[in-house]
Design an enzyme around this catalytic site. Sequence first.
Site, short mmCIF file in Angstrom:
data_model
loop_
_atom_site.label_atom_id
_atom_site.label_comp_id
_atom_site.label_asym_id
_atom_site.label_seq_id
_atom_site.Cartn_x
_atom_site.Cartn_y
_atom_site.Cartn_z
N ASN A 155 -19.49 3.35 10.93
CA ASN A 155 -19.02 2.23 10.90
C ASN A 155 -18.91 0.83 12.17
O ASN A 155 -19.54 -0.06 11.87
CB ASN A 155 -17.84 1.98 10.13
CG ASN A 155 -17.74 1.62 8.51
OD1 ASN A 155 -18.40 2.75 8.32
ND2 ASN A 155 -16.89 2.41 8.16
N LEU B 21 -17.38 -3.05 1.66
CA LEU B 21 -18.36 -1.79 1.35
C LEU B 21 -18.12 -1.62 0.01
O LEU B 21 -18.60 -0.77 -0.92
CB LEU B 21 -18.11 -0.53 1.57
CG LEU B 21 -17.85 -0.56 3.68
CD1 LEU B 21 -17.19 0.44 3.69
CD2 LEU B 21 -19.44 -0.47 4.34
N TYR C 136 1.29 -0.99 0.27
CA TYR C 136 0.36 -0.08 0.35
C TYR C 136 0.72 1.30 -0.12
O TYR C 136 1.08 1.16 1.43
CB TYR C 136 -0.82 0.19 1.46
CG TYR C 136 -2.01 -0.92 0.98
CD1 TYR C 136 -2.09 -1.51 0.03
CD2 TYR C 136 -2.92 -1.20 1.85
CE1 TYR C 136 -2.81 -3.02 -0.21
CE2 TYR C 136 -3.49 -2.91 2.50
CZ TYR C 136 -3.80 -3.90 1.40
OH TYR C 136 -5.02 -4.47 1.69
N LYS D 280 -12.11 0.34 5.35
CA LYS D 280 -11.09 0.99 5.27
C LYS D 280 -11.75 3.07 5.69
O LYS D 280 -13.26 2.78 4.64
CB LYS D 280 -10.50 1.48 4.19
CG LYS D 280 -9.63 2.67 4.12
CD LYS D 280 -10.23 3.36 2.81
CE LYS D 280 -9.29 4.69 3.28
NZ LYS D 280 -9.20 5.69 2.04
P1 NDP Z 1 -13.96 -0.55 1.05
O1 NDP Z 1 -14.87 -1.57 0.76
O2 NDP Z 1 -13.74 -0.88 2.92
O3 NDP Z 1 -14.10 0.93 1.17
C1 NDP Z 1 -13.78 1.69 0.93
C2 NDP Z 1 -14.31 3.10 0.58
O4 NDP Z 1 -15.51 2.85 1.41
C3 NDP Z 1 -13.58 4.07 0.51
O5 NDP Z 1 -13.81 4.83 -0.25
C4 NDP Z 1 -14.29 4.98 1.83
O6 NDP Z 1 -13.93 6.49 2.03
C5 NDP Z 1 -15.40 4.55 2.01
N1 NDP Z 1 -16.46 4.43 3.76
C6 NDP Z 1 -16.25 4.12 4.66
N2 NDP Z 1 -16.90 4.16 4.95
C7 NDP Z 1 -18.39 5.04 4.99
C8 NDP Z 1 -19.53 4.87 5.21
N3 NDP Z 1 -19.14 4.29 6.97
N4 NDP Z 1 -20.45 5.47 4.44
C9 NDP Z 1 -20.04 5.24 3.77
N5 NDP Z 1 -18.94 5.09 3.00
C10 NDP Z 1 -17.29 4.67 3.67
O7 NDP Z 1 -12.83 -0.81 -0.14
P2 NDP Z 1 -11.51 -1.42 0.66
O8 NDP Z 1 -10.67 -1.63 -0.59
O9 NDP Z 1 -10.54 -0.13 0.90
O10 NDP Z 1 -11.11 -2.64 1.80
C11 NDP Z 1 -11.20 -2.86 3.05
C12 NDP Z 1 -9.44 -2.94 3.40
O11 NDP Z 1 -9.70 -4.29 2.74
C13 NDP Z 1 -8.40 -2.51 2.91
O12 NDP Z 1 -8.11 -0.67 3.53
C14 NDP Z 1 -7.37 -2.88 2.54
O13 NDP Z 1 -6.41 -2.77 4.22
C15 NDP Z 1 -8.05 -4.00 2.93
N6 NDP Z 1 -7.33 -5.24 1.12
C16 NDP Z 1 -7.11 -6.26 0.90
C17 NDP Z 1 -7.35 -6.77 -0.40
C18 NDP Z 1 -6.36 -7.49 -0.48
O14 NDP Z 1 -5.53 -7.93 -1.34
N7 NDP Z 1 -5.72 -8.03 0.74
C19 NDP Z 1 -7.18 -6.06 -1.61
C20 NDP Z 1 -8.75 -5.00 -1.06
C21 NDP Z 1 -8.58 -4.12 0.39
P3 NDP Z 1 -13.06 7.22 3.41
O15 NDP Z 1 -12.05 6.96 3.23
O16 NDP Z 1 -13.43 8.92 2.67
O17 NDP Z 1 -13.86 6.53 4.64
#
Ligand code: NDP
Length: 271
Positions: free
Chosen positions: A239, A182, A37, A229
Amino acid sequence: MGTWAMGDAPAKRPQEIAALRYGLEHGLHVIDTAEMYGNGRSETLVGEAIAPFARDRVFLVSKVLPSHAAHDDVLKACRQSLARLGTDHLDLYLLHWRSSVPLAETVGAFEALMADGLIRSWGVSNFDVDDMEELAAVPGAQAANGVQANQILYALEYRGTEWDLLEADRAQGVVTMAYSPLGQAKRILTSPALKAIAAKHHTSLGPATPAQIALAWVLRQPGVLAIPKAGTVAHERENIAALEITLSAADLLALDRAFPPPLRKRPLACI
Ligand code: NDP
């Protein structure tokens, strides 16, 4: 708490650190990061966020890239992650996805890191049923200190793992860490079905939101951890409050109609 892309935008850094600290102060423990990351920027940010906290308040997860899956590369990558995180150990270290390096070699490196106290446990990510079966055949992988977690994509629009993988992980005593629960705040959160269900629920913060319903849906599964995230305190608070929501049988049926469960084996989806 997921942290992908955290630390990428300098202007967002203070609010991202505040969000992680808010989570730690309000009952969350797990922080997920990876050397990938931002080429280490996420780990550096996490290190800053957790610095004021007692180390045992945090369950710290990081991941090694498949390109670093050879024995000595794993050891080196882990030490570099620890340096960026400003800590002397990880609670869980995952192979980010499969590489061409034999699994036994990477597992051997994880065991060496455990013996040296640099990691407390190890696991994998983006492993499908056949990968988990292959891993189970590696000496040590099935032991009490063997594979502990499989971090996979699991969200309303990615339900393929309900066919087999979720149950296979449970049967093996492996925790499923649901990433992107999400759906990265893309299509899912605008779903009319999700909005309609949100309108029927409340939390201590007020009317429920589609994001909270999406999280409550992932968390309905036993043995599954969600790692959304949140880049702001407002999202983190929302959340956390999702934990107050229990979906009814009617809610689950409506979600099945909008996001149908799998009717056959599907290859593991990845982001
Ligand atoms: P998520 O599904 O967690 O979505 C993140 C998005 O949702 C961001 O844009 C965030 O915005 C928004 N968000 C968060 N809370 C809310 C809310 N309550 N209401 C509306 N929008 C919200 O996606 P990720 O891909 O980030 O997945 C989560 C984590 O999983 C990653 O951060 C990482 O640590 C892990 N991951 C692991 C992978 C792997 O290959 N092992 C691949 C992908 C992810 P904002 O930032 O503005 O809060």
